[in-house]
Design a protein around this motif. Structure first.
Motif, PDB file in Angstrom:
ATOM      1  N   LEU A 165     -10.819   2.284   6.936  1.00  0.00           N
ATOM      2  CA  LEU A 165      -9.885   1.306   6.431  1.00  0.00           C
ATOM      3  C   LEU A 165      -8.830   2.097   5.524  1.00  0.00           C
ATOM      4  CD1 LEU A 165     -12.733  -1.381   5.817  1.00  0.00           C
ATOM      5  CD2 LEU A 165     -10.716  -1.391   7.490  1.00  0.00           C
ATOM      6  N   LEU A 166      -9.208   2.894   4.782  1.00  0.00           N
ATOM      7  CA  LEU A 166      -8.288   3.530   3.592  1.00  0.00           C
ATOM      8  C   LEU A 166      -7.234   4.596   4.731  1.00  0.00           C
ATOM      9  CD1 LEU A 166     -10.550   4.712   0.915  1.00  0.00           C
ATOM     10  CD2 LEU A 166      -8.863   2.756   0.974  1.00  0.00           C
ATOM     11  N   TRP A 167      -7.599   4.996   5.564  1.00  0.00           N
ATOM     12  CA  TRP A 167      -6.617   5.648   6.404  1.00  0.00           C
ATOM     13  C   TRP A 167      -5.589   4.746   7.051  1.00  0.00           C
ATOM     14  CZ3 TRP A 167      -7.989   8.248  11.765  1.00  0.00           C
ATOM     15  CH2 TRP A 167      -6.743   9.012  12.055  1.00  0.00           C
ATOM     16  N   ALA A 168      -6.480   3.662   7.687  1.00  0.00           N
ATOM     17  CA  ALA A 168      -5.499   2.679   8.572  1.00  0.00           C
ATOM     18  C   ALA A 168      -4.559   2.050   7.378  1.00  0.00           C
ATOM     19  CB  ALA A 168      -6.066   1.689   9.175  1.00  0.00           C
ATOM     20  N   GLU A 169      -4.937   1.830   6.130  1.00  0.00           N
ATOM     21  CA  GLU A 169      -4.237   1.255   5.244  1.00  0.00           C
ATOM     22  C   GLU A 169      -2.750   2.240   5.050  1.00  0.00           C
ATOM     23  OE1 GLU A 169      -5.038   1.200   0.649  1.00  0.00           O
ATOM     24  OE2 GLU A 169      -5.728  -0.842   1.494  1.00  0.00           O
ATOM     25  N   ARG A 170      -3.207   3.475   5.057  1.00  0.00           N
ATOM     26  CA  ARG A 170      -2.246   4.151   4.601  1.00  0.00           C
ATOM     27  C   ARG A 170      -1.237   4.436   5.445  1.00  0.00           C
ATOM     28  NH1 ARG A 170      -0.583   8.171   0.750  1.00  0.00           N
ATOM     29  NH2 ARG A 170       0.191  10.214   1.945  1.00  0.00           N
ATOM     30  N   LEU A 171      -1.654   4.517   6.849  1.00  0.00           N
ATOM     31  CA  LEU A 171      -0.798   4.637   7.936  1.00  0.00           C
ATOM     32  C   LEU A 171       0.233   3.190   8.211  1.00  0.00           C
ATOM     33  CD1 LEU A 171      -3.109   6.145  10.571  1.00  0.00           C
ATOM     34  CD2 LEU A 171      -1.261   7.217   9.629  1.00  0.00           C
ATOM     35  N   GLY A 172      -0.634   2.220   7.788  1.00  0.00           N
ATOM     36  CA  GLY A 172       0.212   1.006   8.243  1.00  0.00           C
ATOM     37  C   GLY A 172       0.842   0.358   7.026  1.00  0.00           C
TER      38      GLY A 172
END
Length: 198
Positions: free
Chosen positions: A184-191
């Motif tokens: 979730l943190l990675w997806a937040e950073r990517l998005g």
């Protein structure tokens, strides 16, 4: 909601989540719920901070627009907006210096700064809308293990009992929690929307 927005919110969330998890599911439940509670408190605080920043930015742009209108009307104005450290304030200060040095109409310069900032905001909003699909997909993938637990119960197994009360299940549950939060943190950073805090 106010308690989630103060500085101690993550600690309170971790303690409440950990305590509830310990009562309901032992040590594995305590760690899992504490981690999810901290993630939730972080999300609420970040959303509130974004809303405050967006509201302040809109106020600055409205103030800039009214300053330009007052200048056009010949009213005496003070450029209080130019005291801030952000990009709009820096551009407003640059506009004042340019108008002082060259005699360019300050109202026109301020209107151009405001128009540029609003166009930038529209571009950021469009980028955020494009990233919404990726964020929704990440949340859907993070929720899939709940479907697996439901499927386990549907076939007559006690998956929660296995996850909370066996060594292998507990290790698997903790690894799943870590991977979900990391994802979730990675997806937040990517998005993340460029130029704006997520």
């Amino acid at each position: 909601m106010a308690i989630l927005l103060n500085r101690r919110a993550p600690l309170v969330a971790v303690l409440l989540g950990g305590g509830t998890g310990a009562v309901l599911g032992g040590p594995v439940g305590a760690v899992g719920l504490a981690a999810y509670a901290a993630l939730g408190a972080r999300a609420v605080r970040r959303r509130h901070a974004r809303q405050l920043a967006d509201r302040a930015r809109r106020g600055e742009l409205d103030q800039l627009c009214s300053l330009a209108a007052d200048l056009r009307a010949g009213l005496p104005v003070t450029l209080a907006l130019a005291d801030g450290p952000d990009r709009i304030a820096r551009l407003a200060r640059a506009a004042v210096r340019l108008a002082d040095r060259t005699g360019a109409p300050l109202a026109d310069l301020l209107e151009r700064v405001e128009a540029d900032a609003r166009a930038s905001d529209r571009g950021l909003a469009a980028a955020s809308a494009q990233a919404a699909g990726a964020r929704a997909t990440a949340w859907l993938l993070a929720a899939l293990p709940l479907g697996g637990i439901g499927l386990g119960y549907a076939i007559g197994v006690d998956p929660v009992g296995v996850l909370l009360r066996t060594t292998v299940g507990g290790g698997s549950a903790l690894a799943a929690v870590a991977l979900q939060i990391g994802g979730l943190l990675w997806a937040e950073r990517l998005g993340a929307t460029p130029g704006r805090a997520t």
